[in-house]
Design a protein around this motif. Sequence first.
Motif, PDB file in Angstrom:
ATOM      1  N   ASN A 208       0.839  -1.191   0.000  1.00 16.95           N
ATOM      2  CA  ASN A 208       0.000   0.000   0.000  1.00 16.95           C
ATOM      3  C   ASN A 208       0.880   1.249   0.000  1.00 16.95           C
ATOM      4  O   ASN A 208       1.717   1.423   0.885  1.00 16.95           O
ATOM      5  N   MET A 209       0.688   2.098  -1.000  1.00 20.58           N
ATOM      6  CA  MET A 209       1.359   3.401  -1.069  1.00 20.58           C
ATOM      7  C   MET A 209       2.845   3.334  -0.751  1.00 20.58           C
ATOM      8  O   MET A 209       3.305   3.926   0.240  1.00 20.58           O
ATOM      9  N   HIS A 335      -4.838   4.759  -5.507  1.00 16.26           N
ATOM     10  CA  HIS A 335      -5.778   5.571  -4.732  1.00 16.26           C
ATOM     11  C   HIS A 335      -5.805   6.978  -5.311  1.00 16.26           C
ATOM     12  O   HIS A 335      -4.819   7.451  -5.856  1.00 16.26           O
ATOM     13  N   TYR A 337      -6.912  10.825  -3.712  1.00 19.82           N
ATOM     14  CA  TYR A 337      -7.500  11.681  -2.683  1.00 19.82           C
ATOM     15  C   TYR A 337      -7.546  13.147  -3.106  1.00 19.82           C
ATOM     16  O   TYR A 337      -8.555  13.812  -2.993  1.00 19.82           O
ATOM     17  N   THR A 359      -3.680  12.685   4.392  1.00 17.02           N
ATOM     18  CA  THR A 359      -3.207  11.365   3.987  1.00 17.02           C
ATOM     19  C   THR A 359      -1.751  11.388   3.567  1.00 17.02           C
ATOM     20  O   THR A 359      -1.172  10.354   3.342  1.00 17.02           O
ATOM     21  N   GLU A 473      -6.207   6.786  12.325  1.00 18.45           N
ATOM     22  CA  GLU A 473      -5.658   7.452  11.138  1.00 18.45           C
ATOM     23  C   GLU A 473      -4.184   7.822  11.376  1.00 18.45           C
ATOM     24  O   GLU A 473      -3.805   8.977  11.440  1.00 18.45           O
ATOM     25  N   TRP A 474      -3.370   6.790  11.540  1.00 20.35           N
ATOM     26  CA  TRP A 474      -1.902   6.951  11.632  1.00 20.35           C
ATOM     27  C   TRP A 474      -1.519   8.041  12.629  1.00 20.35           C
ATOM     28  O   TRP A 474      -2.054   8.054  13.737  1.00 20.35           O
ATOM     29  N   TYR A 482     -12.713   8.834   8.504  1.00 22.89           N
ATOM     30  CA  TYR A 482     -12.890   8.565   7.077  1.00 22.89           C
ATOM     31  C   TYR A 482     -13.980   7.522   6.813  1.00 22.89           C
ATOM     32  O   TYR A 482     -14.241   7.170   5.667  1.00 22.89           O
TER      33      TYR A 482
HETATM   34  C1  FCB Z   1      -4.255   6.549   2.661  1.00 20.38           C
HETATM   35  C2  FCB Z   1      -3.858   5.311   3.422  1.00 20.38           C
HETATM   36  C3  FCB Z   1      -4.929   4.833   4.355  1.00 20.38           C
HETATM   37  C4  FCB Z   1      -5.619   5.977   5.053  1.00 20.38           C
HETATM   38  C5  FCB Z   1      -6.110   6.986   4.062  1.00 20.38           C
HETATM   39  C6  FCB Z   1      -6.859   8.140   4.677  1.00 20.38           C
HETATM   40  O1  FCB Z   1      -3.136   7.288   2.396  1.00 20.38           O
HETATM   41  O2  FCB Z   1      -3.552   4.244   2.560  1.00 20.38           O
HETATM   42  O3  FCB Z   1      -4.351   3.934   5.239  1.00 20.38           O
HETATM   43  O4  FCB Z   1      -4.780   6.532   5.982  1.00 20.38           O
HETATM   44  O5  FCB Z   1      -5.017   7.478   3.347  1.00 20.38           O
END
Ligand code: FCB
Length: 514
Positions: A208-209, A335, A337, A359, A473-474, A482
């Motif tokens: 992921n990312m 993704h 955003y 994010t 959220e990290w 979200y």
């Molecule tokens: C993305 C992440 C996800 C979440 C969203 C808001 O960057 O993959 O885990 O934090 O943003």
Amino acid sequence: MNRREFLNRSVAAAGSALLVKGGLRATAQSRSAEVPRSIPAGEITGARFPEGFLWGMATAAYQVEGAWNEDGKGESIWDRFAHTTGKIKGAATADVACDQYHRYRDDIAILERLHQKSYRFSISWPRIQPSGTGAPNAKGLDHYSRLVDAVLEAGIRPFCTLYHWDLPQGLEERGGWPNRDLAGYFADYAGILAKHLGDRITVWAPFNMPWSFTWMGYGVGAFPPGRSSYVDFLKAAHTVNLAQGESFRAIKAASAKATVGSAYGMAPAYPKTDSDADRAAAERYHAMNNVYFLETAIHGRYPKAFVVPTPYEAMGFRPGDEKLMLAALDWIGFHYYTRRIVSDAGGAALAGGGASFGTEIEEDTSGGRDPYTRFHAVMPTEGPLTDAGLEIWPRGIYDLVTRISRDYNNPIIEITESGCSYLDGPYEKENGAVPDARRIEFFRAELAELARAISDGAKVRAFHAWSLLDNFEWADGYSQRYGLTYVDFRDEKRTVKNSGLWYGRVAEANRLDV
Ligand code: FCB
């Protein structure tokens, strides 16, 4: 500001974004059909999605599971980070989070009730290999095996992400991602999962990312392990590129049914001006932030992200790595955003500072991000902002999908995440419903733009809303929401928000005017 004022302002201020050969361009003039925020009602009612389109939702293990030290799970770098004072907003931890480890059946029931066709979840590496290498932990495998069975019983496609940022702490102690041995360890982990779950999971995304966790973890230190060294970032990214190729082969070797793709983070980059320098800077942004891990998979080479020659030595690149990085992805997932406006930072001096946007956290200064890429990227605030401070720009998904389709030979595309944070909660006067109208508006406009890209020929087969649940959220802890489902973190009660109910109707009808 009301919608009309907003639209007028957008027209006057920025005009529209046009897709031009070789990149995106912010134009000075405006044409009514191209005002990015103005999605005519007819486009919403007329939006069509292919039959069998996979409406879905996404989560990540660390953000929802909790049970951080149960059933033999090892410590992850996020556990260590969250347990360190001062790292997470509100001193929050994900020790319990949404408690999905124990409540996954309830969550799958929500997905089923909302007519979802795809559930994108991730697996916690330290549940499978507590210190990152060696024999798998049977209890961890059993958990995901039960989860996958429950997803399938609900008639939903399981989409598995192998790594959504929770590296076993034991591997950080061996040097973390800058240590290229991690590519092999990751391939072992991927092989274990494909062997045990590959009879039922057919859709896999290794990372992921990847740009975000390598940059934020090793380049600027906003995420664990909290290092800030450009060379560590380059090395970490190179190991991840190797790991992507190695895991691709490990998954395919263990499961004949497997298809492997990606879950990259992407933001369309619009040059600030029409100058050659700004256009080239926007292309460097695209190369570094959007396709740095895609070009290596498809072509076995790094894209031109740098103003200097590709820094192979700093990356730890070895002869033959071109072949190891290759991974003929079966589909491309990313993704969307928000967007970026990018300018050249060639002449300006590097300086300290930085900014954090929901994010994606960027240590970006007026002098540019670093001496290698020399661009300056900002998130504009022309469109309305979500509660996380991200600009809403529905047109961005059209531009991204169109560009990726054009540049990579019209591949199958999965939108792996998109969503917005709004803090709406249960409202007593509406019997405890969560009236999050702004989220519905966000998805409606963006999905109309996605439908337009599909009708122009893009082969998009899935869309995953972020997120099934409000979650951890990290570094923002629980301060952002979200979810399409509200979670009361005092008792873990779930309430599907009005946006979730709306999205369920969309999934059932396969159209937006519901
Ligand atoms: C993305 C992440 C996800 C979440 C969203 C808001 O960057 O993959 O885990 O934090 O943003």
